[in-house]
Design a protein around this motif. Sequence first.
Motif, PDB file in Angstrom:
ATOM      1  N   ASP B  19      22.007 -45.539   9.512  1.00  0.00           N
ATOM      2  CA  ASP B  19      23.285 -46.217   9.737  1.00  0.00           C
ATOM      3  C   ASP B  19      23.293 -46.857  11.134  1.00  0.00           C
ATOM      4  O   ASP B  19      23.297 -46.146  12.135  1.00  0.00           O
ATOM      5  CB  ASP B  19      24.417 -45.180   9.619  1.00  0.00           C
ATOM      6  CG  ASP B  19      25.790 -45.792   9.816  1.00  0.00           C
ATOM      7  OD1 ASP B  19      25.870 -47.033   9.819  1.00  0.00           O
ATOM      8  OD2 ASP B  19      26.757 -45.023   9.958  1.00  0.00           O
ATOM      9  N   GLU B  21      25.657 -48.171  12.620  1.00  0.00           N
ATOM     10  CA  GLU B  21      26.943 -47.937  13.310  1.00  0.00           C
ATOM     11  C   GLU B  21      27.164 -46.464  13.662  1.00  0.00           C
ATOM     12  O   GLU B  21      28.250 -46.074  14.075  1.00  0.00           O
ATOM     13  CB  GLU B  21      28.094 -48.430  12.426  1.00  0.00           C
ATOM     14  CG  GLU B  21      28.099 -49.943  12.298  1.00  0.00           C
ATOM     15  CD  GLU B  21      29.065 -50.427  11.230  1.00  0.00           C
ATOM     16  OE1 GLU B  21      30.184 -49.901  11.164  1.00  0.00           O
ATOM     17  OE2 GLU B  21      28.664 -51.311  10.451  1.00  0.00           O
ATOM     18  N   ILE B  48      30.954 -35.711   8.937  1.00  0.00           N
ATOM     19  CA  ILE B  48      32.203 -36.455   9.085  1.00  0.00           C
ATOM     20  C   ILE B  48      31.950 -37.836   9.693  1.00  0.00           C
ATOM     21  O   ILE B  48      32.515 -38.834   9.264  1.00  0.00           O
ATOM     22  CB  ILE B  48      33.161 -35.679  10.025  1.00  0.00           C
ATOM     23  CG1 ILE B  48      33.691 -34.433   9.316  1.00  0.00           C
ATOM     24  CG2 ILE B  48      34.322 -36.547  10.473  1.00  0.00           C
ATOM     25  CD1 ILE B  48      34.626 -33.615  10.175  1.00  0.00           C
ATOM     26  N   GLU B  49      31.084 -37.884  10.701  1.00  0.00           N
ATOM     27  CA  GLU B  49      30.900 -39.117  11.463  1.00  0.00           C
ATOM     28  C   GLU B  49      30.305 -40.262  10.656  1.00  0.00           C
ATOM     29  O   GLU B  49      30.481 -41.416  11.010  1.00  0.00           O
ATOM     30  CB  GLU B  49      30.032 -38.841  12.698  1.00  0.00           C
ATOM     31  CG  GLU B  49      30.713 -37.990  13.750  1.00  0.00           C
ATOM     32  CD  GLU B  49      31.983 -38.627  14.318  1.00  0.00           C
ATOM     33  OE1 GLU B  49      32.150 -39.849  14.192  1.00  0.00           O
ATOM     34  OE2 GLU B  49      32.808 -37.873  14.866  1.00  0.00           O
ATOM     35  N   PHE B  51      30.811 -40.554   7.347  1.00  0.00           N
ATOM     36  CA  PHE B  51      31.521 -40.636   6.064  1.00  0.00           C
ATOM     37  C   PHE B  51      31.876 -42.079   5.686  1.00  0.00           C
ATOM     38  O   PHE B  51      31.611 -42.520   4.564  1.00  0.00           O
ATOM     39  CB  PHE B  51      32.773 -39.763   6.096  1.00  0.00           C
ATOM     40  CG  PHE B  51      33.690 -39.993   4.928  1.00  0.00           C
ATOM     41  CD1 PHE B  51      33.394 -39.464   3.687  1.00  0.00           C
ATOM     42  CD2 PHE B  51      34.821 -40.788   5.058  1.00  0.00           C
ATOM     43  CE1 PHE B  51      34.217 -39.695   2.601  1.00  0.00           C
ATOM     44  CE2 PHE B  51      35.647 -41.027   3.978  1.00  0.00           C
ATOM     45  CZ  PHE B  51      35.347 -40.478   2.738  1.00  0.00           C
ATOM     46  N   SER B  52      32.478 -42.810   6.620  1.00  0.00           N
ATOM     47  CA  SER B  52      32.941 -44.166   6.290  1.00  0.00           C
ATOM     48  C   SER B  52      31.774 -45.048   5.855  1.00  0.00           C
ATOM     49  O   SER B  52      31.883 -45.781   4.864  1.00  0.00           O
ATOM     50  CB  SER B  52      33.642 -44.808   7.488  1.00  0.00           C
ATOM     51  OG  SER B  52      34.661 -43.988   7.945  1.00  0.00           O
ATOM     52  N   SER B  53      30.672 -44.967   6.593  1.00  0.00           N
ATOM     53  CA  SER B  53      29.501 -45.790   6.241  1.00  0.00           C
ATOM     54  C   SER B  53      28.934 -45.370   4.890  1.00  0.00           C
ATOM     55  O   SER B  53      28.526 -46.207   4.086  1.00  0.00           O
ATOM     56  CB  SER B  53      28.407 -45.636   7.288  1.00  0.00           C
ATOM     57  OG  SER B  53      28.885 -46.052   8.525  1.00  0.00           O
ATOM     58  N   LEU B  55      30.483 -43.769   2.332  1.00  0.00           N
ATOM     59  CA  LEU B  55      31.333 -44.141   1.196  1.00  0.00           C
ATOM     60  C   LEU B  55      31.245 -45.649   0.949  1.00  0.00           C
ATOM     61  O   LEU B  55      31.176 -46.099  -0.206  1.00  0.00           O
ATOM     62  CB  LEU B  55      32.782 -43.697   1.453  1.00  0.00           C
ATOM     63  CG  LEU B  55      33.815 -44.096   0.391  1.00  0.00           C
ATOM     64  CD1 LEU B  55      33.403 -43.660  -1.004  1.00  0.00           C
ATOM     65  CD2 LEU B  55      35.191 -43.516   0.721  1.00  0.00           C
ATOM     66  N   THR B  56      31.222 -46.416   2.033  1.00  0.00           N
ATOM     67  CA  THR B  56      31.080 -47.866   1.886  1.00  0.00           C
ATOM     68  C   THR B  56      29.799 -48.199   1.109  1.00  0.00           C
ATOM     69  O   THR B  56      29.817 -48.990   0.163  1.00  0.00           O
ATOM     70  CB  THR B  56      31.033 -48.542   3.281  1.00  0.00           C
ATOM     71  OG1 THR B  56      32.211 -48.196   3.996  1.00  0.00           O
ATOM     72  CG2 THR B  56      30.931 -50.052   3.150  1.00  0.00           C
ATOM     73  N   LEU B  59      30.056 -47.353  -2.554  1.00  0.00           N
ATOM     74  CA  LEU B  59      30.928 -48.254  -3.326  1.00  0.00           C
ATOM     75  C   LEU B  59      30.243 -49.552  -3.749  1.00  0.00           C
ATOM     76  O   LEU B  59      30.752 -50.284  -4.583  1.00  0.00           O
ATOM     77  CB  LEU B  59      32.199 -48.573  -2.533  1.00  0.00           C
ATOM     78  CG  LEU B  59      33.222 -47.434  -2.439  1.00  0.00           C
ATOM     79  CD1 LEU B  59      34.364 -47.811  -1.510  1.00  0.00           C
ATOM     80  CD2 LEU B  59      33.765 -47.056  -3.812  1.00  0.00           C
ATOM     81  N   HIS B  60      29.093 -49.827  -3.149  1.00  0.00           N
ATOM     82  CA  HIS B  60      28.315 -50.987  -3.604  1.00  0.00           C
ATOM     83  C   HIS B  60      27.657 -50.707  -4.952  1.00  0.00           C
ATOM     84  O   HIS B  60      27.252 -51.623  -5.658  1.00  0.00           O
ATOM     85  CB  HIS B  60      27.244 -51.355  -2.574  1.00  0.00           C
ATOM     86  CG  HIS B  60      27.799 -52.124  -1.403  1.00  0.00           C
ATOM     87  ND1 HIS B  60      27.986 -53.488  -1.434  1.00  0.00           N
ATOM     88  CD2 HIS B  60      28.224 -51.706  -0.182  1.00  0.00           C
ATOM     89  CE1 HIS B  60      28.501 -53.881  -0.275  1.00  0.00           C
ATOM     90  NE2 HIS B  60      28.662 -52.819   0.507  1.00  0.00           N
ATOM     91  N   HIS B  61      27.550 -49.425  -5.288  1.00  0.00           N
ATOM     92  CA  HIS B  61      26.786 -49.070  -6.498  1.00  0.00           C
ATOM     93  C   HIS B  61      27.608 -48.404  -7.587  1.00  0.00           C
ATOM     94  O   HIS B  61      27.319 -48.585  -8.754  1.00  0.00           O
ATOM     95  CB  HIS B  61      25.618 -48.147  -6.123  1.00  0.00           C
ATOM     96  CG  HIS B  61      24.712 -48.746  -5.103  1.00  0.00           C
ATOM     97  ND1 HIS B  61      23.777 -49.699  -5.427  1.00  0.00           N
ATOM     98  CD2 HIS B  61      24.637 -48.568  -3.761  1.00  0.00           C
ATOM     99  CE1 HIS B  61      23.140 -50.075  -4.321  1.00  0.00           C
ATOM    100  NE2 HIS B  61      23.648 -49.404  -3.302  1.00  0.00           N
ATOM    101  N   LEU B  85      36.903 -34.952   3.593  1.00  0.00           N
ATOM    102  CA  LEU B  85      37.194 -36.375   3.391  1.00  0.00           C
ATOM    103  C   LEU B  85      36.815 -36.830   1.978  1.00  0.00           C
ATOM    104  O   LEU B  85      37.551 -37.571   1.341  1.00  0.00           O
ATOM    105  CB  LEU B  85      36.441 -37.211   4.428  1.00  0.00           C
ATOM    106  CG  LEU B  85      36.945 -37.066   5.868  1.00  0.00           C
ATOM    107  CD1 LEU B  85      35.936 -37.623   6.860  1.00  0.00           C
ATOM    108  CD2 LEU B  85      38.288 -37.764   6.036  1.00  0.00           C
ATOM    109  N   TRP B  86      35.688 -36.362   1.488  1.00  0.00           N
ATOM    110  CA  TRP B  86      35.293 -36.703   0.114  1.00  0.00           C
ATOM    111  C   TRP B  86      36.331 -36.210  -0.885  1.00  0.00           C
ATOM    112  O   TRP B  86      36.638 -36.865  -1.865  1.00  0.00           O
ATOM    113  CB  TRP B  86      33.925 -36.092  -0.231  1.00  0.00           C
ATOM    114  CG  TRP B  86      32.787 -36.861   0.346  1.00  0.00           C
ATOM    115  CD1 TRP B  86      32.002 -36.496   1.398  1.00  0.00           C
ATOM    116  CD2 TRP B  86      32.309 -38.154  -0.070  1.00  0.00           C
ATOM    117  NE1 TRP B  86      31.080 -37.466   1.657  1.00  0.00           N
ATOM    118  CE2 TRP B  86      31.237 -38.489   0.774  1.00  0.00           C
ATOM    119  CE3 TRP B  86      32.680 -39.052  -1.080  1.00  0.00           C
ATOM    120  CZ2 TRP B  86      30.527 -39.691   0.649  1.00  0.00           C
ATOM    121  CZ3 TRP B  86      31.979 -40.245  -1.205  1.00  0.00           C
ATOM    122  CH2 TRP B  86      30.918 -40.548  -0.348  1.00  0.00           C
TER     123      TRP B  86
END
Lengths: 208, 243
Positions: B19, B21, B48-49, B51-53, B55-56, B59-61, B85-86
Amino acid sequence: MTTQETVLIAAATVTSELSEVSQVAKNMTLSVMNAKTISQCAGESARGFHPITDYIEDIAKNIDHLVIQISEEARTLSRLSVIYSQSEIGLKRYETVIRKAKDAAHVSSLKGIMQKLYDEFENCRTLLLRKLESLSVSLDDMKNITRSSIVISIMSRVEAAGAFEFRKDLEVVADNLESSTEDIRSHTDISYDKIITVMEQLHRETQK
Amino acid sequence: MKSTIIYDDIHAWHVFARDPEKVEGIIDTNQYMVKANNRVLLLDPGGIEIFSSMLTAVLHHVHLEEITDLFASHQDPDIISSLGLWEQALPGARLHVPWLWEGFIRHFGAKKIKYMPIEDHGGTLDLGEVKLQFIPAHYLHSSGNFHIYDPKAKILMSGDVGAVLDKPDAPMFVEDFDAHIEKMKMFHQQWMPSNRAKQDWIKRVGKLDIDILAPQHGGLFQGADVKRFLDWFEELDVGIAIP
Ligand SMILES: [Fe+2]
Ligand SMILES: [Fe+2]
């Protein structure tokens, strides 16, 4: 400072200030027992002092009850602030996903979750605000008690003046009551101001 | 976050990693996803850190509702601290975890998710098109620890075994095994506590037909590098921090 930090600090302040109040109330009770003995010895000349000692006793009891109630409320406040902060962190992470996943094929599947997260966050905020409001009301009650305590200390001073040879002793009682009241008032004010500051911060954030 | 399909047939394996980011100072992790027809499993979905990347990338798949199962090889924060978070997105999902860690993993804040404790001897997870096997890997490094073997794809997801803490732009597959050894050595000697557990695992895993050995950090091993890794690991003395 984040809202959670401000709330936690406020709750901790309330708890520690109120434990001081509780200590002062204990001293008040001791002092009133002493005053009762003196006024009994003084007999007729301190007749007006009897009901006053009863009042002081009541005040100390009321303060004690209120301290227990406010401390419990402060504990709930800390707990709610943690839930609030978790909800906010969760929401922010998901907002990041929405930002990043703009071109992802399945981003639409987040729609329902975002609504749920916003609702939960709003709910947390409402609960937090309600708890802060109820704490401010309880602290206001404490302030009212100190107001009547001031009146009682003035009355006890007047009564002490007519108690001839017991005048000095009863004046000490009046002094004690006055300084105790002053202590309680200042601890309560510190707590109250903290709570009001947090409420204002939260209201400002809501407007944003 | 980079995403690569490492097996694509009736069911598919994806790896998400590197990642760009990622927050400074946290180690890079490989997250895996097995996509079957009606079930999607996330393996060691991460901290946790990221997570956003993560999940993003997912969501592409796949559509969120497709994700039915989560797996945590062990209790570490880089494995599963994102669980709370999930859960927001997957309240109906099932989480497969070593039974030993269930009560500990609950500290990551998930209450609604269904915990599916895996017994010490392992078990299977039927995703329809494929039956995945939970391979015991206790004390490598965690005391309750499982790897996942896919007999159809011939992939062994090996958790921290085979891992390296590499540069953020390291290639997805190991390219130079000899050079890789240097990077792996310290990690395995320090993090893996037991030679006995290691030998036992080598014996068990040696019987499996593996095309890809997929660790939770660093490059994946494929082809001949898989056996090379097993041979190297067999010879390695681990648990060296004991003074
Ligand atoms: Fe680990
Ligand atoms: Fe790890």
